[in-house]
Design a protein around this motif. Structure first.
Motif, short mmCIF file in Angstrom:
data_model
loop_
_atom_site.label_atom_id
_atom_site.label_comp_id
_atom_site.label_asym_id
_atom_site.label_seq_id
_atom_site.Cartn_x
_atom_site.Cartn_y
_atom_site.Cartn_z
N GLY A 222 0.84 -1.18 0.00
CA GLY A 222 0.00 0.00 0.00
C GLY A 222 0.88 1.23 0.00
O GLY A 222 2.02 1.22 0.46
N ILE A 223 0.34 2.34 -0.49
CA ILE A 223 1.15 3.53 -0.71
C ILE A 223 1.68 4.14 0.58
O ILE A 223 2.82 4.60 0.66
CB ILE A 223 0.36 4.59 -1.53
N HIS A 224 0.87 4.11 1.67
CA HIS A 224 1.30 4.74 2.91
C HIS A 224 2.37 3.91 3.61
O HIS A 224 3.38 4.45 4.08
CB HIS A 224 0.11 4.96 3.84
N ARG A 225 2.15 2.59 3.68
CA ARG A 225 3.15 1.75 4.32
C ARG A 225 4.43 1.72 3.50
O ARG A 225 5.54 1.68 4.04
CB ARG A 225 2.61 0.32 4.49
N ALA A 226 4.29 1.79 2.17
CA ALA A 226 5.47 1.82 1.31
C ALA A 226 6.30 3.07 1.59
O ALA A 226 7.54 3.01 1.65
CB ALA A 226 5.04 1.81 -0.16
N ALA A 227 5.63 4.21 1.76
CA ALA A 227 6.35 5.44 2.07
C ALA A 227 7.07 5.34 3.40
O ALA A 227 8.19 5.85 3.57
CB ALA A 227 5.37 6.62 2.09
N GLN A 228 6.46 4.65 4.36
CA GLN A 228 7.07 4.54 5.68
C GLN A 228 8.27 3.59 5.68
O GLN A 228 9.30 3.90 6.28
CB GLN A 228 6.03 4.07 6.69
N VAL A 229 8.14 2.44 5.01
CA VAL A 229 9.26 1.49 5.04
C VAL A 229 10.47 2.05 4.30
O VAL A 229 11.61 1.65 4.58
CB VAL A 229 8.86 0.12 4.44
N GLN A 230 10.24 2.98 3.36
CA GLN A 230 11.37 3.58 2.67
C GLN A 230 12.24 4.42 3.61
O GLN A 230 13.38 4.75 3.27
CB GLN A 230 10.87 4.45 1.52
N LEU A 231 11.71 4.74 4.79
CA LEU A 231 12.52 5.44 5.78
C LEU A 231 13.73 4.60 6.21
O LEU A 231 14.72 5.14 6.71
CB LEU A 231 11.67 5.75 7.03
#
Length: 286
Positions: free
Chosen positions: A232-241
């Motif tokens: 999902g787009i939100h979790r993807a943005a977070q794991v990229q941290l």
């Protein structure tokens, strides 16, 4: 299984920064040659994957070389790859990854605003915090050898942002990524006059560039598109941290790179700002 694939993709993203910095710093390899080899290696691997997929599925998925989309995808990837390599002539592995990651996230936020999304107060706060972190990296005393390297990495991030925006909602992600690498490889011909005289006895940087293109980039980007629907787009943005942190760790372990207190503070602000913006946007969407 998806957790393992996600971890491998994130390691591949971080490895791109390490491999580029490794070749440029340890072997004095020129950035233009690294870019060309990386793009061509990625194009070859992805073309083989696309060929295999088309045979297995009995399809003929591809992006027409004469189409506007073909060249726009390639331009975005070419700008990213060439500026990325030039920036790593001066930037340490982790610092470059933080600048790239933060600018991509901020760029995607601004694209949403430009498309008509109304940012909340906390989203704006998060974006300002991240921009403050980027600004700290440009201050005298931040231990950066040159501020232009940061600007080059920002340019790389803008190219990658354009590539991501063009690929949103793609029904044939492998074909799009393969087309981008093929088009970017053709555009990389523009770099040939600036390449150094090749030293074929110095095979190590050549191998690093091939690994970066074929595995960390080609297979890494393909793997990212495979796990993105699951994340999902939100979790993807977070794991990229995790990517910049992994890059910092790789740079410290492999290249013995050191970080100053100011640089750690700047990178902390970048991560905090992006987290605030992502969480604020998720709250608005839900």
């Amino acid at each position: 299984m998806m957790v393992v694939q996600t971890a491998l993709v994130l390691l591949a993203f971080a490895a791109n920064s390490l491999l580029c910095r490794w070749a440029l710093r340890e072997y004095s390899f020129d950035s233009e040659s690294f870019t060309i080899i990386r793009l061509v290696a990625g194009a070859v691997v992805l073309s083989v994957l696309l060929w295999y997929q088309n045979i297995r599925l009995g399809s003929r998925n591809r992006v027409c070389p004469n189409s506007r989309r073909f060249w726009l995808l390639g331009l975005g990837l070419f700008v990213y790859a060439s500026a990325f390599s030039m920036a790593y002539v001066s930037l340490d592995t982790g610092v470059g990854a933080f600048v790239l990651f933060a600018t991509v996230q901020l760029g995607l936020q601004w694209v949403n605003i430009w498309r008509g999304a109304r940012p909340g107060a906390w989203q704006l706060v998060g974006m300002l915090v991240s921009i403050t972190g980027l600004a700290l990296l440009l201050l005298p005393g931040s231990a950066l050898s040159s501020w232009w390297a940061v600007l080059l990495m920002v340019t790389a991030a803008l190219g990658w942002t354009g590539f991501v925006v063009l690929g949103q909602g793609s029904s044939t992600p492998l074909a799009d990524v393969q087309a981008a690498f093929v088009a970017a490889s053709l555009l990389s011909i523009l770099l040939i006059p600036f390449t150094a005289e090749p030293e074929w006895s110095n095979w190590q940087p050549l191998l690093l560039a091939v690994i970066s293109g074929a595995i960390a980039s080609g297979l890494g980007y393909f793997g990212w598109y495979r796990v993105l629907p699951w994340l999902g787009i939100h979790r993807a943005a977070q794991v990229q941290l995790l990517v910049p942190g992994l890059a910092v760790l790789m740079g410290a372990l492999v290249l013995s790179e050191r970080l100053t207190t100011l640089m750690l503070l700047a990178m902390g602000l970048i991560v905090a700002g992006v987290l605030i913006a992502i969480r604020a946007r998720r709250s608005v969407d839900t």
